[in-house]
Design a protein around this motif. Sequence first.
Motif, mmCIF file in Angstrom:
data_model
loop_
_atom_site.group_PDB
_atom_site.id
_atom_site.type_symbol
_atom_site.label_atom_id
_atom_site.label_comp_id
_atom_site.label_asym_id
_atom_site.label_seq_id
_atom_site.Cartn_x
_atom_site.Cartn_y
_atom_site.Cartn_z
ATOM 1 N N PRO A 34 2.342 3.295 2.738
ATOM 2 C CA PRO A 34 3.790 3.196 2.498
ATOM 3 C C PRO A 34 4.586 2.966 3.780
ATOM 4 O O PRO A 34 5.547 2.192 3.793
ATOM 5 C CB PRO A 34 4.124 4.545 1.856
ATOM 6 C CG PRO A 34 2.853 4.973 1.203
ATOM 7 C CD PRO A 34 1.758 4.493 2.107
ATOM 8 N N SER A 35 4.183 3.615 4.868
ATOM 9 C CA SER A 35 4.891 3.432 6.130
ATOM 10 C C SER A 35 4.781 1.996 6.626
ATOM 11 O O SER A 35 5.767 1.384 7.057
ATOM 12 C CB SER A 35 4.324 4.388 7.191
ATOM 13 O OG SER A 35 4.913 4.147 8.453
ATOM 14 N N ASP A 36 3.564 1.432 6.565
ATOM 15 C CA ASP A 36 3.379 0.053 7.010
ATOM 16 C C ASP A 36 4.131 -0.922 6.115
ATOM 17 O O ASP A 36 4.659 -1.938 6.590
ATOM 18 C CB ASP A 36 1.893 -0.296 7.035
ATOM 19 C CG ASP A 36 1.163 0.358 8.200
ATOM 20 O OD1 ASP A 36 1.833 1.000 9.025
ATOM 21 O OD2 ASP A 36 -0.076 0.232 8.264
ATOM 22 N N ALA A 37 4.176 -0.647 4.820
ATOM 23 C CA ALA A 37 4.923 -1.511 3.916
ATOM 24 C C ALA A 37 6.397 -1.528 4.279
ATOM 25 O O ALA A 37 7.053 -2.587 4.250
ATOM 26 C CB ALA A 37 4.743 -1.046 2.471
ATOM 27 N N LEU A 38 6.954 -0.387 4.644
ATOM 28 C CA LEU A 38 8.358 -0.331 5.040
ATOM 29 C C LEU A 38 8.602 -1.096 6.338
ATOM 30 O O LEU A 38 9.606 -1.804 6.472
ATOM 31 C CB LEU A 38 8.800 1.129 5.196
ATOM 32 C CG LEU A 38 8.880 1.943 3.901
ATOM 33 C CD1 LEU A 38 9.162 3.411 4.205
ATOM 34 C CD2 LEU A 38 9.958 1.375 2.972
ATOM 35 N N VAL A 73 1.197 -3.609 13.044
ATOM 36 C CA VAL A 73 1.133 -2.934 11.753
ATOM 37 C C VAL A 73 0.400 -3.823 10.750
ATOM 38 O O VAL A 73 0.496 -5.061 10.807
ATOM 39 C CB VAL A 73 2.560 -2.613 11.260
ATOM 40 C CG1 VAL A 73 2.566 -2.143 9.809
ATOM 41 C CG2 VAL A 73 3.205 -1.568 12.167
ATOM 42 N N ASP A 74 -0.331 -3.222 9.810
ATOM 43 C CA ASP A 74 -1.009 -3.997 8.770
ATOM 44 C C ASP A 74 -0.002 -4.846 8.004
ATOM 45 O O ASP A 74 1.092 -4.392 7.673
ATOM 46 C CB ASP A 74 -1.724 -3.063 7.793
ATOM 47 C CG ASP A 74 -2.974 -2.439 8.393
ATOM 48 O OD1 ASP A 74 -3.492 -2.996 9.376
ATOM 49 O OD2 ASP A 74 -3.414 -1.394 7.883
ATOM 50 N N ARG A 75 -0.417 -6.073 7.710
ATOM 51 C CA ARG A 75 0.481 -7.009 7.037
ATOM 52 C C ARG A 75 0.356 -6.899 5.522
ATOM 53 O O ARG A 75 -0.751 -6.823 4.994
ATOM 54 C CB ARG A 75 0.152 -8.444 7.453
ATOM 55 C CG ARG A 75 0.426 -8.750 8.910
ATOM 56 C CD ARG A 75 -0.056 -10.149 9.251
ATOM 57 N NE ARG A 75 -1.517 -10.212 9.325
ATOM 58 C CZ ARG A 75 -2.204 -11.351 9.369
ATOM 59 N NH1 ARG A 75 -1.579 -12.514 9.299
ATOM 60 N NH2 ARG A 75 -3.518 -11.325 9.451
ATOM 61 N N VAL A 76 1.492 -6.950 4.843
ATOM 62 C CA VAL A 76 1.486 -7.043 3.387
ATOM 63 C C VAL A 76 1.182 -8.474 2.967
ATOM 64 O O VAL A 76 0.406 -8.727 2.043
ATOM 65 C CB VAL A 76 2.842 -6.584 2.804
ATOM 66 C CG1 VAL A 76 2.891 -6.857 1.303
ATOM 67 C CG2 VAL A 76 3.068 -5.104 3.080
ATOM 68 N N LEU A 77 1.783 -9.435 3.642
ATOM 69 C CA LEU A 77 1.597 -10.853 3.347
ATOM 70 C C LEU A 77 0.739 -11.474 4.447
ATOM 71 O O LEU A 77 1.113 -11.433 5.627
ATOM 72 C CB LEU A 77 2.947 -11.575 3.278
ATOM 73 C CG LEU A 77 4.005 -10.983 2.345
ATOM 74 C CD1 LEU A 77 5.306 -11.751 2.464
ATOM 75 C CD2 LEU A 77 3.515 -10.977 0.901
ATOM 76 N N GLY A 78 -0.368 -12.068 4.050
ATOM 77 C CA GLY A 78 -1.240 -12.681 5.047
ATOM 78 C C GLY A 78 -0.568 -13.803 5.814
ATOM 79 O O GLY A 78 -0.879 -14.040 6.979
#
Length: 384
Positions: free
Chosen positions: A148-152, A164-169
């Motif tokens: 959740p933190s990375d998504a924000l 940070v890990d990407r939601v969209l490649g």
Amino acid sequence: MTETVVSTRTPRPGATVPAEPPGATTVPRRGRDSGGRLRALDGLRLVAALMVALYHYGGRDGEVAQAWGTSPRDQFPTLHSLFAYGCLGVQVFFVISGFVICMSGWGRPLTSFFASRASRLLPAYWAAVLLVTGVFALPVVAYQAVSPSDALVNLTMLQMPLGVDRVLGVCWTLWAEVRFYALFALCVVLPGANRRRVIMFCAGWMLAAVIAENADMPLLDIVLMPEYAPFFIGGVGLYLVHRDRRDVHGWGIVAVSWLIGQHYAVQGLWHAPNPEAFSYRSSFGIIAVVTFGFVAVAAIALGLLGRVNWRWLTVAGALTYPFYLVHEHLGWVVIHALHRGLGLPSGVTFALTVASMLLLAWLLHKYVERPLTPRLRAALTKTR
């Protein structure tokens, strides 16, 4: 991949035309190029997006193999090697971006330029991040969701520099676009765009990027983007050609950009033939696709595709950005459901996946971009 192709219209008779800054070199537009939207550029943007989709669905291994159940090389024994060239659609996007950003930033104040870019990028991007995060969090989806933190953090569009890990490649390309916008805004838009300043910007950025390649300074690589700069710069040069096809400096910028751009593309994507590799991209094939991008934008810049003026291309251009954002990760989910869940053939699954992502892009455009883009632009340009 993120640009709206703006109109190039002549002012009404008697209208006041804003003067360029003192000392500016005025370059008149050609009359035949000043009469409307460049719909061929909209079509080319969709072609580039579909090239990238071919790559993500059938031109690489990795997560997409999990969606198909086996490697795409097994699903498309012949076509997978052609699909592998689809990743070069990104370079085509960057050439288009250079052209469009120079066009839209010419004669525009910094506040307006910033508002235009932010309102164009953010609404669909926010929606795509939330949508992909939500879908990947579903128990039935067999892909790992980011925290959740990375998504924000992804909502800021600064996940790449923050590690940070990407939601969209595909968001790494947006990070390249944002850096280009910042360089162009600071060096050209802020002081006021004119031909001399644009030429100096292109020459200075190209020279600095080449020097940065061997400077072993990560900060310079981040700011100057040596491997992508030639494509943005080539697009800017093509806009100078669009304004005046006899512009020798513009043609020189385009030529040098193509020569250096193909070098970086071959350097990054070519490898020696290896039977263990997923596919083999020849240096000739890589150069051919890069050349296609430059030649296609040049043909549009010169007005050679003026007859490609179908209204549906405007819709195609509008769908490109949301399609580009959602097609990769959500496409894997659709491929898994259609091919492994319903047992549909590979070709049918491929076609239906592309069609479903285009439909989703249309929904995002209609219900997110249309209502939010003008409101965000108005809010950002509002003076107190």
